[in-house]
Design a protein around this motif. Sequence first.
Motif, PDB file in Angstrom:
ATOM      1  N   ASN A  22       0.815  -1.219   0.000  1.00 53.98           N
ATOM      2  CA  ASN A  22       0.000   0.000   0.000  1.00 53.98           C
ATOM      3  C   ASN A  22       0.843   1.262   0.000  1.00 53.98           C
ATOM      4  O   ASN A  22       1.957   1.288   0.530  1.00 53.98           O
ATOM      5  N   SER A  24       0.220   5.598   0.469  1.00 55.81           N
ATOM      6  CA  SER A  24      -0.619   6.777   0.697  1.00 55.81           C
ATOM      7  C   SER A  24       0.239   8.017   0.517  1.00 55.81           C
ATOM      8  O   SER A  24       1.412   8.026   0.889  1.00 55.81           O
ATOM      9  N   SER A  26       0.314  12.579   0.401  1.00 54.58           N
ATOM     10  CA  SER A  26      -0.357  13.751   0.963  1.00 54.58           C
ATOM     11  C   SER A  26      -0.312  14.969   0.045  1.00 54.58           C
ATOM     12  O   SER A  26      -0.934  15.983   0.342  1.00 54.58           O
ATOM     13  N   SER A  51      -5.043   7.307 -12.824  1.00 56.45           N
ATOM     14  CA  SER A  51      -6.396   6.951 -12.388  1.00 56.45           C
ATOM     15  C   SER A  51      -6.608   5.464 -12.620  1.00 56.45           C
ATOM     16  O   SER A  51      -5.890   4.840 -13.431  1.00 56.45           O
ATOM     17  N   ASN A  64      -6.639   5.389  -6.098  1.00 54.22           N
ATOM     18  CA  ASN A  64      -7.857   6.102  -5.747  1.00 54.22           C
ATOM     19  C   ASN A  64      -7.445   7.552  -5.481  1.00 54.22           C
ATOM     20  O   ASN A  64      -6.871   7.856  -4.431  1.00 54.22           O
ATOM     21  N   GLN A  66      -9.204  10.279  -4.983  1.00 53.27           N
ATOM     22  CA  GLN A  66      -9.923  10.971  -3.890  1.00 53.27           C
ATOM     23  C   GLN A  66      -9.338  10.613  -2.535  1.00 53.27           C
ATOM     24  O   GLN A  66      -9.201  11.469  -1.662  1.00 53.27           O
ATOM     25  N   GLU A  67      -8.984   9.328  -2.363  1.00 59.39           N
ATOM     26  CA  GLU A  67      -8.443   8.890  -1.078  1.00 59.39           C
ATOM     27  C   GLU A  67      -6.926   9.010  -1.018  1.00 59.39           C
ATOM     28  O   GLU A  67      -6.321   8.718   0.020  1.00 59.39           O
ATOM     29  N   LYS A  68      -6.286   9.417  -2.114  1.00 64.08           N
ATOM     30  CA  LYS A  68      -4.825   9.561  -2.169  1.00 64.08           C
ATOM     31  C   LYS A  68      -4.152   8.260  -1.727  1.00 64.08           C
ATOM     32  O   LYS A  68      -3.286   8.249  -0.837  1.00 64.08           O
ATOM     33  N   HIS A  69      -4.528   7.198  -2.408  1.00 64.47           N
ATOM     34  CA  HIS A  69      -4.052   5.877  -2.022  1.00 64.47           C
ATOM     35  C   HIS A  69      -3.869   5.010  -3.266  1.00 64.47           C
ATOM     36  O   HIS A  69      -4.661   5.083  -4.218  1.00 64.47           O
ATOM     37  N   SER A  70      -2.825   4.204  -3.235  1.00 64.25           N
ATOM     38  CA  SER A  70      -2.577   3.261  -4.322  1.00 64.25           C
ATOM     39  C   SER A  70      -2.157   1.930  -3.734  1.00 64.25           C
ATOM     40  O   SER A  70      -1.597   1.873  -2.632  1.00 64.25           O
ATOM     41  N   SER A  71      -2.459   0.860  -4.447  1.00 66.53           N
ATOM     42  CA  SER A  71      -2.014  -0.462  -4.048  1.00 66.53           C
ATOM     43  C   SER A  71      -1.345  -1.163  -5.222  1.00 66.53           C
ATOM     44  O   SER A  71      -1.741  -0.973  -6.375  1.00 66.53           O
TER      45      SER A  71
END
Lengths: 107, 113
Positions: A22, A24, A26, A51, A64, A66-71
């Motif tokens: 994961n 995240s 900022s 995206s 994602n 909107q959530e500022k997250h990637s996996s």
Amino acid sequence: KNEVEQSPQNLTAQEGEFITINCSYSVGISALHWLQQHPGGGIVSLFMLSSGKKKHGRLIATINIQEKHSSLHITASHPRDSAVYICAVRGGNQFYFGTGTSLTVIP
Amino acid sequence: EAGVTQSPTHLIKTRGQQATLRCSPISGHTSVYWYQQALGLGLQFLLWYDEGEERNRGNFPPRFSGRQFPNYSSELNVNALELEDSALYLCAGGPRLAKNIQYFGAGTRLSVL
């Protein structure tokens, strides 16, 4: 505080397991990269995402915004997948890097 | 097609000396990025050159400098070397019109004794 946070830091898996790393961030970004670094330092760029989702062989990357997250997912892991996986984001004119996830896949 | 090439592979210097590292991007690519990866730390952005000009630099002291030549190859110079400058220095290249794309070289490992 790091602009990019990765988890876990270290990961050991049995061959064949499904793996998730994961990331995240900022900062506002234009793109997110997943990099693979093998012992010795050489780096290979695995994915660039802005995206959605990308797939290459057994590797899948999602983001994602909107959530500022990637996996990063690895299906049917193999010992040759053992490496450090680094998440990097481009914000403005600068790249920011996570500290990496060290993956060891045991036969 | 050759990838991003860096030289030398390894470099050993003593404290106070100067180090020069070189990078050649893929033919046709105009951007060159320099990164430092110190032991136990993540990659840190150093410098970005595009079409011969310095576009941005990271949070490093002025003794880290560089330049980009007309053929888009680049040099990173580190003056007055300190022990903590020992690190892997990675170069990445990319095309001018697709600034998010980077192709990494194999790196130069600098050891300062």
